[in-house]
Design a protein around this motif. Structure first.
Motif, short mmCIF file in Angstrom:
data_model
loop_
_atom_site.label_atom_id
_atom_site.label_comp_id
_atom_site.label_asym_id
_atom_site.label_seq_id
_atom_site.Cartn_x
_atom_site.Cartn_y
_atom_site.Cartn_z
N PRO A 147 -12.77 -3.68 0.46
CA PRO A 147 -11.98 -2.81 1.13
C PRO A 147 -12.70 -1.85 2.19
CG PRO A 147 -12.13 -1.83 -0.82
CD PRO A 147 -12.99 -3.09 -1.19
N GLY A 148 -12.08 -1.63 3.35
CA GLY A 148 -12.53 -0.73 4.29
C GLY A 148 -12.42 0.62 3.81
N VAL A 170 4.93 -0.32 2.96
CA VAL A 170 5.01 -1.66 2.31
C VAL A 170 3.90 -2.62 2.96
CG1 VAL A 170 7.43 -1.47 1.56
CG2 VAL A 170 6.94 -2.53 3.70
N TYR A 171 3.48 -3.52 2.02
CA TYR A 171 2.54 -4.27 2.46
C TYR A 171 2.45 -5.83 1.81
CZ TYR A 171 -0.75 -3.01 -1.13
OH TYR A 171 -1.40 -2.76 -2.52
N ALA A 172 1.32 -6.52 2.39
CA ALA A 172 1.49 -7.75 1.62
C ALA A 172 0.01 -8.08 1.10
CB ALA A 172 1.61 -8.98 2.51
N PRO A 173 -0.51 -7.64 -0.40
CA PRO A 173 -1.72 -7.68 -0.90
C PRO A 173 -2.04 -8.90 -1.34
CG PRO A 173 -0.13 -6.71 -2.50
CD PRO A 173 0.77 -6.93 -1.18
N LEU A 174 -1.12 -9.86 -1.74
CA LEU A 174 -1.58 -11.09 -2.17
C LEU A 174 -1.50 -12.32 -1.36
CD1 LEU A 174 0.19 -10.68 -5.70
CD2 LEU A 174 -2.06 -10.19 -4.94
N GLN A 175 -0.46 -12.34 -0.17
CA GLN A 175 0.03 -13.31 0.40
C GLN A 175 -1.22 -14.00 1.42
OE1 GLN A 175 1.42 -10.65 -0.10
NE2 GLN A 175 3.51 -10.86 -0.81
N GLY A 233 -0.39 -7.51 6.00
CA GLY A 233 -1.51 -7.87 5.45
C GLY A 233 -1.96 -6.91 4.45
N ALA A 234 -3.21 -7.00 3.68
CA ALA A 234 -3.42 -6.46 2.39
C ALA A 234 -4.17 -4.94 2.67
CB ALA A 234 -4.43 -7.27 1.73
N GLY A 235 -4.86 -4.64 3.79
CA GLY A 235 -5.64 -3.42 4.06
C GLY A 235 -4.64 -2.31 4.77
N THR A 236 -4.91 -1.14 4.48
CA THR A 236 -4.15 -0.03 5.01
C THR A 236 -5.07 1.19 5.82
OG1 THR A 236 -4.09 1.18 2.97
CG2 THR A 236 -2.34 -0.38 3.16
N GLU A 237 -6.41 0.69 5.83
CA GLU A 237 -7.29 1.77 6.37
C GLU A 237 -6.88 2.31 7.81
OE1 GLU A 237 -8.91 -2.36 7.32
OE2 GLU A 237 -8.21 -1.22 5.43
N ASN A 238 -6.04 1.39 8.41
CA ASN A 238 -5.61 2.03 9.93
C ASN A 238 -4.46 2.90 9.68
OD1 ASN A 238 -4.16 -0.62 9.05
ND2 ASN A 238 -3.30 -0.43 10.90
N ILE A 239 -3.93 3.08 8.35
CA ILE A 239 -2.76 4.16 8.06
C ILE A 239 -3.03 5.45 7.36
CG2 ILE A 239 -0.48 3.96 7.22
CD1 ILE A 239 -0.30 1.19 7.61
N ASP A 240 -2.57 6.43 7.72
CA ASP A 240 -2.92 7.49 6.98
C ASP A 240 -1.97 7.63 6.02
OD1 ASP A 240 -3.06 10.15 6.01
OD2 ASP A 240 -3.69 11.15 7.95
#
Length: 313
Positions: free
Chosen positions: A202-203, A91-96, A72-79
């Motif tokens: 974003p969160g 790594v993440y998926a900001p556009l998909q 997914g696009a959000g990373t607020e659950n990751i420090d």
């Protein structure tokens, strides 16, 4: 070399990559940090969605993990900062999932303006009440749609609403990022003028309670509020009060401050259309997200640069 990847939440393994990596999927591993840390021993990578809390304590225990993939696009659950200290790239998926979420929001506008969930439910119960809906529906063409946040999803939703003939008002914390084709305004004017407001923020601490008792009270009476971004962005107590007072005609809530969320007063309110954080869930988006994240994990494990690394703050 066949890499070992652990997924702590439900995950569809991309078929083209099944011969390249071994991915073990545990749908509910996110529920217990200790069990997750123990299970992760010996794996090269960890894949998570939004429920797994990748905090400093967990990161300390992930001795064999060389990269973490966020579906997914959000990373607020990751420090992210602590992961960087541990030399674990993310790594993440900001556009998909951009189009999937934007289309979901368009569908919710139709639901709100035409009362479709209510009408469908009544018809299934044998209630043929045409008169109830005689003049309650609204048309998107010509209405004012307020968009709070003009990132990838906010922009895609704006374009779709514009194509349907809506007058789109945009508030973005960085006004210069709003393209010249659309109208940027201040938050107060947007709240007072919009028939429906869609949140795309974003969160995190900077946006927590972005809409609260003070500014929710400014929203045009009879408007609808839609949130498919992050639950903490809207103060749920203030939202419920606005619904109960009749200031808001309804709310479409796909995200909650605490998830999983159950049938509380907000979810049970007759003018709320709650959904369980599914805006990004389409076959197409999830296939694209899965393939992108797994390919980036492989790139990192091969000492190559990923296509979508989470920026180091």
């Amino acid at each position: 070399m066949k890499y070992k990847i652990l997924a702590s939440e439900k995950f569809e393994i991309p078929e083209p990559l099944q011969e390249t990596v071994t991915i073990d999927v545990f749908d509910d591993l996110w529920r217990d940090e200790t069990v997750l840390a123990t299970t992760a021993k010996g794996y090269d990578a960890l894949i998570v969605r939004n429920m797994t809390q990748v905090n400093s304590n967990l990161l300390e225990q992930l001795k064999s993990i060389k990269v973490i993939g966020r579906l997914g696009a959000g990373t607020e659950n990751i420090d992210v900062d602590y992961a960087n200290q541990c030399h674990i790239p993310i790594v993440y998926a900001p556009l998909q999932n951009t189009n999937a979420v934007a289309e979901f929001c368009v569908a919710q506008v139709f639901n709100a303006f035409r009362h479709l969930p209510d009408a469908i439910h009544e018809a299934k119960q044998g209630v043929w009440n045409r008169e109830k809906y005689l003049s309650t529906g609204r048309e998107i063409s010509g209405c004012n749609v307020g968009v709070i946040g003009f990132g990838n999803i906010g922009k895609a939703f704006t374009q779709k609403m514009d194509a349907l003939g809506a007058n789109v008002l945009i508030y973005n914390r960085t006004p210069s990022n709003v393209t010249a084709a659309f109208h940027h305004t201040d938050l107060v004017n947007l709240l007072k003028s919009s028939d429906i407001i869609s949140i795309h923020l974003p969160g995190g601490d900077k946006t927590k309670n972005f809409l609260h008792e003070g500014n929710i009270g400014l929203i045009k009476r009879g408007a609808f509020l839609m949130n498919s971004s992050r639950g903490g962005v809207v103060n749920e107590t203030a939202l419920l009060a606005a619904l109960e007072s009749g200031q808001l005609s309804g709310a479409m809530i796909d995200v909650r401050t605490v998830e999983p969320a159950y049938a509380d007063a907000l979810a049970r309110h007759p003018n709320v259309y709650p959904t369980p954080h599914i805006a990004a869930f389409t076959l197409e988006s999830q296939t694209a997200i899965s393939e992108s994240v797994v390919m980036d994990i492989i790139r990192v494990l091969q000492n190559k640069s990923p296509q979508y690394p989470v920026p180091v703050r």
